[in-house]
Design an enzyme around this catalytic site. Sequence first.
Site, PDB file in Angstrom:
ATOM      1  N   TYR A  39      10.259   6.583   0.733  1.00 21.93           N
ATOM      2  CA  TYR A  39       8.994   6.906   0.072  1.00 21.93           C
ATOM      3  C   TYR A  39       8.114   7.732   1.000  1.00 21.93           C
ATOM      4  CZ  TYR A  39       4.270   6.108  -1.787  1.00 21.93           C
ATOM      5  OH  TYR A  39       2.993   6.282  -2.240  1.00 21.93           O
ATOM      6  N   GLU A  61      -1.893   1.609  -7.235  1.00 26.71           N
ATOM      7  CA  GLU A  61      -2.832   1.290  -6.151  1.00 26.71           C
ATOM      8  C   GLU A  61      -3.711   0.114  -6.554  1.00 26.71           C
ATOM      9  OE1 GLU A  61      -2.763   2.301  -3.184  1.00 26.71           O
ATOM     10  OE2 GLU A  61      -1.603   4.155  -3.259  1.00 26.71           O
ATOM     11  N   TRP A  69       2.343  -2.597   0.218  1.00 22.21           N
ATOM     12  CA  TRP A  69       2.873  -1.505  -0.587  1.00 22.21           C
ATOM     13  C   TRP A  69       4.373  -1.671  -0.802  1.00 22.21           C
ATOM     14  CZ3 TRP A  69       1.118   1.354  -4.108  1.00 22.21           C
ATOM     15  CH2 TRP A  69       1.808   2.497  -4.543  1.00 22.21           C
TER      16      TRP A  69
END
Length: 216
Positions: A39, A61, A69
């Site tokens: 990512y 988010e 994350w």
Amino acid sequence: MGRSSETVGPVGAGPDLVVGADGCARPPWATANEMVRAYYDTEWGMPVRTEQGVFERLSLEGFQAGLSWATILTKRAAFRRAFHDFDVDRVAQMGEEDIQRLLSDAAIIRHRGKIAATVTNARIAQRMRTEGTDIAEHIWSFQPALTYAPRTLAEIPTQDETSRALSRDLKGRGFRFVGPTTVFALMEAIGLVDTHLVGSHRRGASGLFGADGSRR
């Protein structure tokens, strides 16, 4: 002596960078696992300008608040299934039955407020389009003239003047889970600002800012 798979970077790489076996320097968070590394290497900080793409990042988010994350990335495919690949029009049509159904879906984050906010935010984004702009265009209109050139993680803010202004704007339109810290993370993720550490192999990858940090 064989080279370790990850070492603290050599001189010039910066104290908060880790150099992998591939010779590329990354911040520690980007070395958590192969999924997070991919990512970081291919997506984080690259320009995202489509309505669907920005809406997805904004939604994720919001779900990430209070979580790592890596957790969100692990569940990203499930989020896409749950929210129709974050197609604004389809999510805007979701109702209470859909929210109740998703509250039973263990593959995503089962937080009623965040699920409901995603639907609400889609409806607002849909309305914005009828007013002459889409959410992606609007958010990109806040792109600052200068970006950051951090050498340590401590030099990267969690929010700034731009994210606070954008947060106020989005909240004023009725968006939810768009506090200044969440918005700043969005700005980083879609390339609105470049907070890659100096020395990272991804520094400047977006092509939007020059060596001096000014917008191209």
